[in-house]
Design a protein around this motif. Structure first.
Motif, short mmCIF file in Angstrom:
data_model
loop_
_atom_site.label_atom_id
_atom_site.label_comp_id
_atom_site.label_asym_id
_atom_site.label_seq_id
_atom_site.Cartn_x
_atom_site.Cartn_y
_atom_site.Cartn_z
N GLN A 14 83.03 -51.42 -45.41
CA GLN A 14 82.71 -52.49 -46.35
C GLN A 14 82.91 -53.81 -45.61
OE1 GLN A 14 81.96 -51.33 -49.58
NE2 GLN A 14 81.14 -53.37 -49.96
N GLU A 15 82.04 -54.74 -45.89
CA GLU A 15 82.18 -56.06 -45.26
C GLU A 15 83.59 -56.59 -45.48
OE1 GLU A 15 79.45 -59.04 -46.67
OE2 GLU A 15 79.57 -60.15 -44.80
N GLY A 16 84.21 -57.07 -44.41
CA GLY A 16 85.57 -57.57 -44.51
C GLY A 16 86.62 -56.59 -44.00
N GLU A 17 86.25 -55.32 -43.92
CA GLU A 17 87.16 -54.32 -43.38
C GLU A 17 87.15 -54.38 -41.86
OE1 GLU A 17 87.07 -50.84 -46.82
OE2 GLU A 17 85.85 -50.61 -45.02
N ASP A 18 88.20 -53.82 -41.26
CA ASP A 18 88.27 -53.76 -39.82
C ASP A 18 87.56 -52.50 -39.30
OD1 ASP A 18 91.66 -55.11 -39.34
OD2 ASP A 18 89.81 -56.01 -40.10
N PHE A 19 87.25 -52.52 -38.02
CA PHE A 19 86.53 -51.41 -37.37
C PHE A 19 87.06 -51.24 -35.95
CE2 PHE A 19 83.19 -48.91 -35.56
CZ PHE A 19 82.79 -49.53 -34.39
N LYS A 59 86.32 -64.03 -30.28
CA LYS A 59 86.32 -64.33 -31.72
C LYS A 59 86.99 -63.18 -32.48
CE LYS A 59 82.30 -67.32 -31.43
NZ LYS A 59 80.92 -67.63 -31.89
N ARG A 60 86.26 -62.44 -33.28
CA ARG A 60 86.86 -61.36 -34.07
C ARG A 60 86.90 -60.03 -33.33
NH1 ARG A 60 83.72 -59.83 -37.40
NH2 ARG A 60 81.88 -61.04 -36.81
N LEU A 61 86.44 -60.00 -32.09
CA LEU A 61 86.41 -58.76 -31.30
C LEU A 61 87.58 -58.76 -30.32
CD1 LEU A 61 83.48 -58.94 -32.44
CD2 LEU A 61 82.72 -57.95 -30.28
N THR A 62 88.32 -57.64 -30.30
CA THR A 62 89.41 -57.46 -29.35
C THR A 62 89.16 -56.21 -28.54
OG1 THR A 62 90.99 -58.49 -30.87
CG2 THR A 62 91.90 -57.18 -29.06
N PHE A 63 89.16 -56.38 -27.23
CA PHE A 63 88.91 -55.28 -26.29
C PHE A 63 90.20 -54.97 -25.55
CE2 PHE A 63 84.28 -55.66 -26.57
CZ PHE A 63 84.13 -56.97 -27.00
N GLN A 64 90.49 -53.66 -25.41
CA GLN A 64 91.67 -53.25 -24.68
C GLN A 64 91.31 -52.21 -23.63
OE1 GLN A 64 94.36 -51.94 -27.93
NE2 GLN A 64 95.68 -53.63 -27.30
N PHE A 65 92.00 -52.27 -22.51
CA PHE A 65 91.86 -51.28 -21.45
C PHE A 65 93.21 -50.60 -21.31
CE2 PHE A 65 89.85 -49.01 -18.40
CZ PHE A 65 89.63 -49.52 -17.13
N GLY A 66 93.22 -49.28 -21.34
CA GLY A 66 94.47 -48.55 -21.33
C GLY A 66 95.27 -48.71 -20.04
N GLU A 67 96.55 -48.42 -20.15
CA GLU A 67 97.44 -48.55 -18.98
C GLU A 67 97.01 -47.64 -17.85
OE1 GLU A 67 99.98 -51.54 -20.48
OE2 GLU A 67 99.86 -50.64 -18.49
N HIS A 75 87.99 -53.42 -31.13
CA HIS A 75 88.41 -53.61 -32.51
C HIS A 75 87.73 -54.85 -33.06
CE1 HIS A 75 91.11 -53.42 -36.00
NE2 HIS A 75 91.19 -54.72 -35.90
N ILE A 76 87.11 -54.71 -34.23
CA ILE A 76 86.51 -55.87 -34.90
C ILE A 76 87.31 -56.15 -36.17
CG2 ILE A 76 84.44 -56.88 -35.93
CD1 ILE A 76 82.76 -54.98 -34.25
N THR A 77 87.78 -57.35 -36.29
CA THR A 77 88.54 -57.76 -37.47
C THR A 77 87.59 -58.35 -38.51
OG1 THR A 77 90.43 -58.30 -36.05
CG2 THR A 77 90.42 -59.23 -38.27
N ALA A 78 87.78 -57.94 -39.76
CA ALA A 78 87.00 -58.50 -40.87
C ALA A 78 85.50 -58.48 -40.57
CB ALA A 78 87.46 -59.92 -41.17
N THR A 79 84.94 -57.29 -40.53
CA THR A 79 83.54 -57.12 -40.16
C THR A 79 82.61 -57.96 -41.03
OG1 THR A 79 83.41 -55.18 -41.58
CG2 THR A 79 83.80 -54.80 -39.22
N GLN A 80 81.52 -58.34 -40.41
CA GLN A 80 80.44 -59.06 -41.10
C GLN A 80 79.15 -58.29 -40.90
OE1 GLN A 80 80.43 -63.02 -39.43
NE2 GLN A 80 82.51 -63.47 -40.14
N THR A 81 78.15 -58.58 -41.73
CA THR A 81 76.88 -57.85 -41.61
C THR A 81 76.24 -58.08 -40.25
OG1 THR A 81 75.74 -59.67 -42.71
CG2 THR A 81 76.44 -57.82 -44.08
N THR A 82 76.57 -59.18 -39.60
CA THR A 82 76.01 -59.44 -38.27
C THR A 82 76.61 -58.54 -37.20
OG1 THR A 82 77.66 -61.19 -38.01
CG2 THR A 82 75.45 -61.85 -38.73
#
Lengths: 112, 115
Positions: A14-19, A59-67, A75-82
């Motif tokens: 749902q729009e606004g949820e994280d992914f 912006k709302r995207l967070t990328f991680q590389f494992g140890e 990870h996308i915080t508060a998803t938008q339709t875009t």
């Protein structure tokens, strides 16, 4: 040969949820890349991670590389339709040519 | 041009005919990839060219598929005796492979429809 696996294959939110999408490699990677493909479009490079444990934000995207440099997440915080589209991770192979190997992608669908 | 250029953008062909798809990579990029993408699916690797090295053809699905890269620049993907299951978007990408930068730049793709 090297394999790059991505989960989940599909995600409805749902729009606004994280992914979050996860990428796992069978071998250690020198770097990991992320791409986004909008519906009807072609994959577009988002970011490259190089260092063990590296975290980068766009912006709302967070990328991680494992140890261990064998896994990564987006990870996308508060998803938008875009944000709708398919997200691919990719890592260079172990051959001399460093051929990029793509994961199967995670298709994100956002309900307004 | 500034980006990867593919032609034609759309191609409709009759089953059994041969088709040629063209890719103009970004100038100076040593690596070139061909992928196939069916509707709603991921990227299916076909072939990889890197400089003057022998191409990695491990992804070509059958001997009806072949590709060339002339002079380290333009590439042509040829599909002989096309079948309906060949219908897909064919994507080309190039990469600089310089200084650890390996990101791939994709073209807009060629949508192939076999009728």
């Amino acid at each position: 040969g090297q394999q790059v696996m991505q989960i989940p294959q599909y995600q409805h939110v749902q729009e606004g949820e994280d992914f979050t999408t996860y990428c796992n490699s069978s071998t250690t990677l020198s770097n990991i890349q992320w791409y986004k493909q909008r519906p009807g479009g072609h994959p577009v490079f988002l970011i490259q991670l190089v260092k063990s444990g590296e975290v980068k934000k766009q912006k709302r995207l967070t990328f991680q590389f494992g140890e261990a440099k064998k896994n990564s997440s987006l990870h996308i915080t508060a998803t938008q339709t875009t944000d709708v589209g398919t997200y691919f991770c990719a890592g260079p192979g172990n051959n001399a040519g460093n051929m990029l190997t793509f994961g199967g992608g995670t298709r994100l669908m956002v309900k307004p | 041009g500034a980006g990867v250029s593919q032609s034609p953008s759309n191609k409709v062909t009759e089953k059994g005919k041969d088709v040629e798809l063209r890719c103009d990579p970004i100038s100076g990029h040593t690596a070139l990839y061909w992928y196939r993408q069916s509707l709603g699916q991921g990227l299916e690797f076909l072939i990889y060219f890197q400089g003057n090295s022998a191409p990695d053809k491990s992804g070509l699905p059958s001997d009806r598929f072949s590709a060339e890269r002339t002079g380290g620049s333009v590439s042509t993907l040829t599909i002989q005796r096309t079948q309906q299951e060949d219908s897909a978007v064919y994507l080309c990408a190039s990469s600089p492979l310089l200084g650890g930068r390996t990101e791939a730049f994709f073209g807009q793709g060629t949508r192939l429809t076999v009728v």
